[in-house]
Design a protein around this motif. Sequence first.
Motif, short mmCIF file in Angstrom:
data_model
loop_
_atom_site.label_atom_id
_atom_site.label_comp_id
_atom_site.label_asym_id
_atom_site.label_seq_id
_atom_site.Cartn_x
_atom_site.Cartn_y
_atom_site.Cartn_z
N GLY A 110 13.15 6.70 -3.60
CA GLY A 110 11.98 6.10 -4.42
C GLY A 110 10.84 6.90 -4.40
N LEU A 111 9.78 6.40 -4.87
CA LEU A 111 8.38 7.20 -5.00
C LEU A 111 7.54 6.96 -3.56
N ASN A 112 7.65 7.96 -2.90
CA ASN A 112 6.82 8.20 -1.68
C ASN A 112 5.97 9.04 -1.68
N ALA A 113 5.16 9.51 -0.44
CA ALA A 113 3.97 10.40 -0.57
C ALA A 113 4.40 11.79 -0.82
N THR A 114 5.66 12.19 -0.26
CA THR A 114 6.30 13.44 -0.38
C THR A 114 6.59 13.80 -1.99
N VAL A 115 7.18 12.58 -2.62
CA VAL A 115 7.28 12.74 -4.18
C VAL A 115 6.05 13.11 -4.78
N ALA A 116 5.01 12.27 -4.47
CA ALA A 116 3.85 12.29 -5.21
C ALA A 116 3.17 13.61 -5.13
N LYS A 117 3.30 14.29 -3.89
CA LYS A 117 2.61 15.37 -3.63
C LYS A 117 3.46 16.49 -4.42
N VAL A 118 4.70 16.67 -4.23
CA VAL A 118 5.52 17.88 -5.10
C VAL A 118 5.42 17.36 -6.40
N ALA A 119 5.23 16.30 -7.09
CA ALA A 119 5.23 16.07 -8.61
C ALA A 119 3.71 16.28 -9.02
N SER A 120 2.69 16.58 -7.92
CA SER A 120 1.46 17.06 -8.61
C SER A 120 0.95 16.15 -9.71
N GLY A 121 1.17 15.04 -9.49
CA GLY A 121 0.41 13.87 -10.37
C GLY A 121 1.33 13.23 -11.46
N ALA A 122 2.57 13.91 -11.43
CA ALA A 122 3.41 13.39 -12.54
C ALA A 122 3.94 12.21 -12.05
N PRO A 160 2.21 17.79 7.64
CA PRO A 160 1.06 18.87 7.84
C PRO A 160 0.58 19.50 6.46
N ARG A 161 1.22 19.25 5.30
CA ARG A 161 0.85 20.17 4.23
C ARG A 161 0.08 19.11 3.45
N HIS A 162 -0.94 18.52 3.93
CA HIS A 162 -1.70 17.58 3.10
C HIS A 162 -2.94 18.22 2.31
N GLN A 163 -3.36 19.54 2.63
CA GLN A 163 -4.52 20.15 2.06
C GLN A 163 -5.77 19.60 2.29
N GLN A 165 0.93 -1.10 -0.16
CA GLN A 165 0.07 -0.04 -0.12
C GLN A 165 0.93 1.26 0.08
N GLN A 166 0.17 2.44 -0.34
CA GLN A 166 0.81 3.64 -0.28
C GLN A 166 -0.20 4.77 -0.15
N ILE A 167 0.42 5.89 0.53
CA ILE A 167 -0.22 7.00 0.81
C ILE A 167 0.10 7.98 -0.08
N LEU A 168 -0.77 8.88 -0.68
CA LEU A 168 -0.97 9.99 -1.29
C LEU A 168 -1.71 11.03 -0.66
N PHE A 169 -1.08 12.24 -0.89
CA PHE A 169 -1.79 13.38 -0.34
C PHE A 169 -1.80 14.53 -0.97
N GLY A 170 -2.61 15.51 -0.90
CA GLY A 170 -2.73 16.72 -1.61
C GLY A 170 -3.69 16.63 -2.97
N PHE A 171 -4.21 17.73 -3.37
CA PHE A 171 -5.47 17.61 -4.33
C PHE A 171 -4.76 16.85 -5.70
N HIS A 172 -3.66 17.53 -6.18
CA HIS A 172 -3.23 17.12 -7.50
C HIS A 172 -2.85 15.53 -7.56
N ALA A 173 -2.05 14.98 -6.77
CA ALA A 173 -1.52 13.80 -6.60
C ALA A 173 -2.69 12.85 -6.31
N VAL A 174 -3.68 13.11 -5.63
CA VAL A 174 -4.94 12.23 -5.39
C VAL A 174 -5.75 12.31 -6.65
N THR A 175 -6.09 13.32 -7.11
CA THR A 175 -6.86 13.50 -8.42
C THR A 175 -6.26 12.88 -9.60
N VAL A 176 -5.11 12.71 -9.79
CA VAL A 176 -4.58 12.13 -10.82
C VAL A 176 -4.74 10.56 -10.51
N ARG A 177 -4.66 10.00 -9.56
CA ARG A 177 -4.82 8.61 -9.15
C ARG A 177 -6.28 8.43 -9.03
#
Length: 245
Positions: free
Chosen positions: A134-146, A67-70, A4-16
């Motif tokens: 590796g790809l983690n939740a912080t990477v996914a948040k900063v990548a904004s879906g990329a 804390p910056r999970h939006q 399992q993995q955690i994604l947070f932030g609008f962009h990262a979760v919307t792309v998933r």
Amino acid sequence: MSAQQILFGFHAVTVRLKTAPQSVLELHVDATRRDQRMRSFLDKAREAGVKLVESDDARLTKLAGAPRHQGVVARCKALVQQHSLDDVLDGVEGPPLVLVLDGVTDPHNLGACLRVADGAGANAVVAPKDHAVGLNATVAKVASGAAETVPYLMVTNLARTLGELKERDIWVVGTSDQAEKTLYELDLKGPVALVLGAEGAGLRQLTAKTCDELVRIPMQGAVESLNVSVAAAVCLYEARRQRGC
């Protein structure tokens, strides 16, 4: 049990939600947030049929690890990377454009590099398994879906992988502050892999020796180098500019 993995932030979760809604096990949202952005996001989540859980800020921060999970945190099945570098390159139309990162261990830098790679139309981002994050939740948040759209391929032996790229007639161009030529003196319209090292350390010696050519980004001010994600943007968009699109 699947990873399992955690994604947070609008962009990262919307792309998933767009690309693999079935992988979202549950979506935690801030119960106190009722602005237009959240309402629009929740409409998309309900349309995707995911399980919604109303949570408070403390729980969201604990789940996200930041804390910056939006106000948006998703618990997901980890997507298995189905593609090898050969698979990716075999499916490329036109001259390939690959970004190679040597020694980038900061998740914020990797996330920004993936975002740049997506914007510039790079076909893949390659990094060594033992000198990279590796790809983690912080990477996914900063990548904004990329992180969901750009193949991120971690290889066992980076020098060998660069050799395999050269066997495919892909020109391997590394960046170095000590190089004589500048980036703008090169023809980047053909198949090319742009190799960047971590800020400060730069390319490892073996990586630099394996490159076909080393170039520098000209610096006119007092600072000696750019952040790796900024340097990646300069290099990738110069290649894109030369390709006429």
